[in-house]
Write a protein that holds these residues in place. Structure first.
Motif, PDB file in Angstrom:
ATOM      1  N   PHE A  67      33.292 -63.814 -49.838  1.00 46.99           N
ATOM      2  CA  PHE A  67      33.423 -63.589 -48.399  1.00 46.99           C
ATOM      3  C   PHE A  67      33.477 -64.883 -47.605  1.00 46.99           C
ATOM      4  O   PHE A  67      34.049 -64.915 -46.509  1.00 46.99           O
ATOM      5  N   ASN A  68      32.884 -65.966 -48.127  1.00 50.38           N
ATOM      6  CA  ASN A  68      32.975 -67.236 -47.410  1.00 50.38           C
ATOM      7  C   ASN A  68      34.422 -67.679 -47.270  1.00 50.38           C
ATOM      8  O   ASN A  68      34.828 -68.230 -46.240  1.00 50.38           O
ATOM      9  N   ILE A  69      35.226 -67.413 -48.296  1.00 49.26           N
ATOM     10  CA  ILE A  69      36.655 -67.741 -48.232  1.00 49.26           C
ATOM     11  C   ILE A  69      37.343 -66.895 -47.169  1.00 49.26           C
ATOM     12  O   ILE A  69      38.170 -67.378 -46.398  1.00 49.26           O
ATOM     13  N   PHE A  70      36.990 -65.611 -47.125  1.00 49.83           N
ATOM     14  CA  PHE A  70      37.587 -64.718 -46.133  1.00 49.83           C
ATOM     15  C   PHE A  70      37.276 -65.203 -44.714  1.00 49.83           C
ATOM     16  O   PHE A  70      38.145 -65.187 -43.836  1.00 49.83           O
ATOM     17  N   LEU A  71      36.029 -65.623 -44.487  1.00 52.65           N
ATOM     18  CA  LEU A  71      35.641 -66.054 -43.142  1.00 52.65           C
ATOM     19  C   LEU A  71      36.361 -67.337 -42.733  1.00 52.65           C
ATOM     20  O   LEU A  71      36.776 -67.475 -41.573  1.00 52.65           O
ATOM     21  N   ILE A  72      36.499 -68.274 -43.659  1.00 56.40           N
ATOM     22  CA  ILE A  72      37.204 -69.511 -43.326  1.00 56.40           C
ATOM     23  C   ILE A  72      38.650 -69.200 -42.960  1.00 56.40           C
ATOM     24  O   ILE A  72      39.180 -69.724 -41.970  1.00 56.40           O
ATOM     25  N   ILE A  73      39.301 -68.357 -43.751  1.00 54.99           N
ATOM     26  CA  ILE A  73      40.676 -67.956 -43.443  1.00 54.99           C
ATOM     27  C   ILE A  73      40.735 -67.312 -42.058  1.00 54.99           C
ATOM     28  O   ILE A  73      41.619 -67.597 -41.251  1.00 54.99           O
ATOM     29  N   ALA A  74      39.765 -66.431 -41.772  1.00 56.35           N
ATOM     30  CA  ALA A  74      39.772 -65.706 -40.497  1.00 56.35           C
ATOM     31  C   ALA A  74      39.621 -66.653 -39.315  1.00 56.35           C
ATOM     32  O   ALA A  74      40.373 -66.562 -38.329  1.00 56.35           O
ATOM     33  N   PHE A  75      38.654 -67.570 -39.382  1.00 54.14           N
ATOM     34  CA  PHE A  75      38.411 -68.473 -38.254  1.00 54.14           C
ATOM     35  C   PHE A  75      39.575 -69.442 -38.043  1.00 54.14           C
ATOM     36  O   PHE A  75      39.982 -69.697 -36.898  1.00 54.14           O
ATOM     37  N   VAL A  76      40.095 -69.997 -39.115  1.00 57.65           N
ATOM     38  CA  VAL A  76      41.209 -70.932 -38.964  1.00 57.65           C
ATOM     39  C   VAL A  76      42.460 -70.211 -38.475  1.00 57.65           C
ATOM     40  O   VAL A  76      43.196 -70.727 -37.624  1.00 57.65           O
ATOM     41  N   THR A  77      42.712 -68.996 -38.988  1.00 62.37           N
ATOM     42  CA  THR A  77      43.858 -68.210 -38.521  1.00 62.37           C
ATOM     43  C   THR A  77      43.697 -67.863 -37.043  1.00 62.37           C
ATOM     44  O   THR A  77      44.662 -67.922 -36.268  1.00 62.37           O
ATOM     45  N   ALA A  78      42.482 -67.495 -36.636  1.00 62.49           N
ATOM     46  CA  ALA A  78      42.224 -67.187 -35.224  1.00 62.49           C
ATOM     47  C   ALA A  78      42.462 -68.415 -34.357  1.00 62.49           C
ATOM     48  O   ALA A  78      43.065 -68.325 -33.272  1.00 62.49           O
ATOM     49  N   MET A  79      41.983 -69.564 -34.807  1.00 63.93           N
ATOM     50  CA  MET A  79      42.190 -70.801 -34.050  1.00 63.93           C
ATOM     51  C   MET A  79      43.667 -71.105 -33.889  1.00 63.93           C
ATOM     52  O   MET A  79      44.142 -71.440 -32.792  1.00 63.93           O
TER      53      MET A  79
END
Length: 525
Positions: A67-79
């Motif tokens: 899930f840490n990978i999922f969150l990093i993808i999510a935050f960077v994609t959102a940014m």
């Protein structure tokens, strides 16, 4: 090394064989993985209830680990979504255009930057950094998303992590298990990792170059739009294609494209719109303000991540700041992305700041799960073969040691290996490759290390050489180049390509490099 194999071991082995055959046929492997998880747990426990519960537990354990990978993808994609609203994403890549003007120069820069960052700090923080700053430049320069993903995976998860020469966690585990000096394993692993990496990069360059296009801003626009639109499949294998983003689903080659670009004219419309806006910038104060904000954020974002790199370097080589571990660095990458997201949303629209920030985060999470969520049940099956996770998946009491089905199978097979240098070396490599199937490049190192210490003398080889070979197999397989349920999901997410397609395309270059490095180790070390 005699190991008693139960019926559960044979069911698990059958599941692996079926999954490998299904992948070879380029079909979806989710159903075989789930069924194999059910049958393995059922036979091991003797309870259908435990078997059914294991389906849920396996995916839950996999989600916890990934899930840490999922969150990093999510935050960077959102940014990136917030930056795209103001046009800062296009301005942000401008400083690199002087160097990354075409596919070849972009290929080289991506490989070098990814390798250096990953060598010092592991690939976990390297992938978001490269994904946020350099991938858009490479796409604009004409590289296909698939070739971008291959370069990052090979240089970072493969070449840098397999040697782990700076942090030396992997050589330390291998050397301890083999009973040899850590530096001896590390030095040999560094040489072998460079052989594998350079061979794999050379093959990637030769095979993927035909997919590259002439540099154009429209390529970047089209690639960015693929995170927002649905329904128009684009084959990542087609010559000249910019690739597709998708989940490992049931489409072509076992991968169903999910978010893809719109019609062929969408890039032109976007470019024309941007040109029109810029043409009226002087007469429109609001547009002028937005342009200035875009320029500011185009500078702030790279500087923020550059500051993180400098901090990591200072922590590594000086006592000026406290050093960060790989997980902490990854968390900081996500935290920086979140704060930049909020700042960009506040700049874009002060009144709707709270709502737009939440919307971008949701969009990022949706993108992460839509593109990568399907790997969870697949990873769950391989986790049930790992003693570190099997007890939780099987519902065993806390503190109970679960069965290590995968390692038991490997130990049983090794009892039939003859003590020949070439055979032993390639067997240790194969063991590492198989051990990496559960998606953790480090969990099999004690096994290959102990085997190296036990078999080295019989094969007439230095145990440290065998340990380095086993380390190559473990990390190139499970570290994030050959299996889709490893950290390769992060690379595929940022490059916006199907993760199974990326793993399949990396197979030939990586396996060729591994074979050559093993022969080199036998003849030279």
């Amino acid at each position: 090394m005699d190991t008693h194999l139960s019926a559960a071991h044979w069911i698990y082995l059958a599941g692996i064989v079926v999954i490998l055959i299904t992948m070879a046929l380029r079909k979806n492997i989710v159903v075989p993985a789930v069924v194999a998880t059910l049958l393995t747990a059922w036979v091991f426990s003797g309870s259908i209830v435990t078997g059914l519960a294991s389906i849920f537990n396996a995916s839950l354990v996999a989600a916890h680990e990934l899930f840490n990978i999922f969150l990093i993808i999510a935050f960077v994609t959102a940014m990136l979504g917030a930056l795209r609203e103001m046009g800062a994403d296009r301005l942000m890549v401008a400083p690199f255009r002087r160097v990354m003007r075409a596919g070849t120069s972009s290929f080289v820069v991506l490989a070098i930057v990814t390798y250096v960052i990953s060598l010092f700090f592991w690939p976990t923080p390297a992938v978001p950094l490269v994904g946020a700053v350099l991938i858009p430049v490479a796409i604009r320069a004409g590289m296909s998303p698939l070739s971008v993903g291959m370069v990052i995976a090979i240089a970072g998860q493969g070449m840098a992590l397999s040697s782990d020469y700076i942090i030396k966690v992997a050589p330390g585990i291998s050397a301890t298990a083999a009973g040899v000096d850590t530096d001896g394993v590390a030095d040999k692993a560094l040489v072998l990792s460079l052989i594998v990496g350079l061979v794999a990069l050379a093959i990637t360059y030769l095979t993927q170059r035909r997919t590259w296009q002439k540099p154009s801003p429209d390529l970047l626009v089209d690639w960015e739009n693929k995170a927002d639109k649905l329904g128009v499949p684009i084959s990542a294998d087609s010559p000249g294609d910019t690739g597709s983003v998708g989940t490992p689903g049931s489409g072509r080659g076992g991968d169903a494209p999910v978010p893809v670009g719109g019609a062929s004219g969408s890039a032109e419309v976007h470019a024309v719109t941007a040109t029109t806006v810029l043409a009226h910038a002087e007469s429109d104060p609001a547009t002028t303000s937005r342009s200035l904000s875009a320029k500011a954020f185009a500078t702030i974002v790279p500087l923020a991540y550059l500051t993180l790199i400098v901090y990591l370097l200072l922590g590594k080589f000086t006592s000026l700041v406290p050093p960060l571990q790989g997980g902490e660095a990854a968390g900081i990458v996500g935290g920086i992305a979140a704060m930049l997201l909020f700042a960009a949303c506040l700049t874009n629209n002060k009144r709707a700041f709270l709502e737009s920030s939440s919307t971008h985060i949701v969009d990022g999470l949706v993108f992460a799960f839509k593109a990568m969520g399907i790997v969870l049940p697949i990873a769950g099956f391989f986790f049930i073969g790992n003693g570190d996770f099997s007890a939780q998946i099987l519902g065993m009491p806390k503190g109970t040691t679960g069965p290590a089905l995968l390692f038991d199978l490997i130990n049983a097979a090794l009892s039939h290996v003859a003590p020949n240098a070439f055979l032993i070396a390639f067997t240790v490599l194969f063991v590492g490759l198989i051990a990496g199937l559960e998606g953790s490049g480090f969990s099999g190192l004690p096994l290959t290390g102990s085997l190296s210490g036990a078999l080295g003398t019989a094969a007439g080889m230095d145990p440290s050489t065998l340990a380095a070979i086993g380390q190559m197999g473990n990390i190139w397989s499970g570290g994030g180049t050959l299996v889709a349920w490893s950290s390769l999901v992060a690379v595929a997410g940022f490059a916006r390509v199907p993760v199974l397609t990326l793993a399949r395309k990396c197979f030939l270059p990586v396996m060729t490099g591994l074979a050559l490095c093993t022969v080199f180790a036998i003849l030279v070390f």
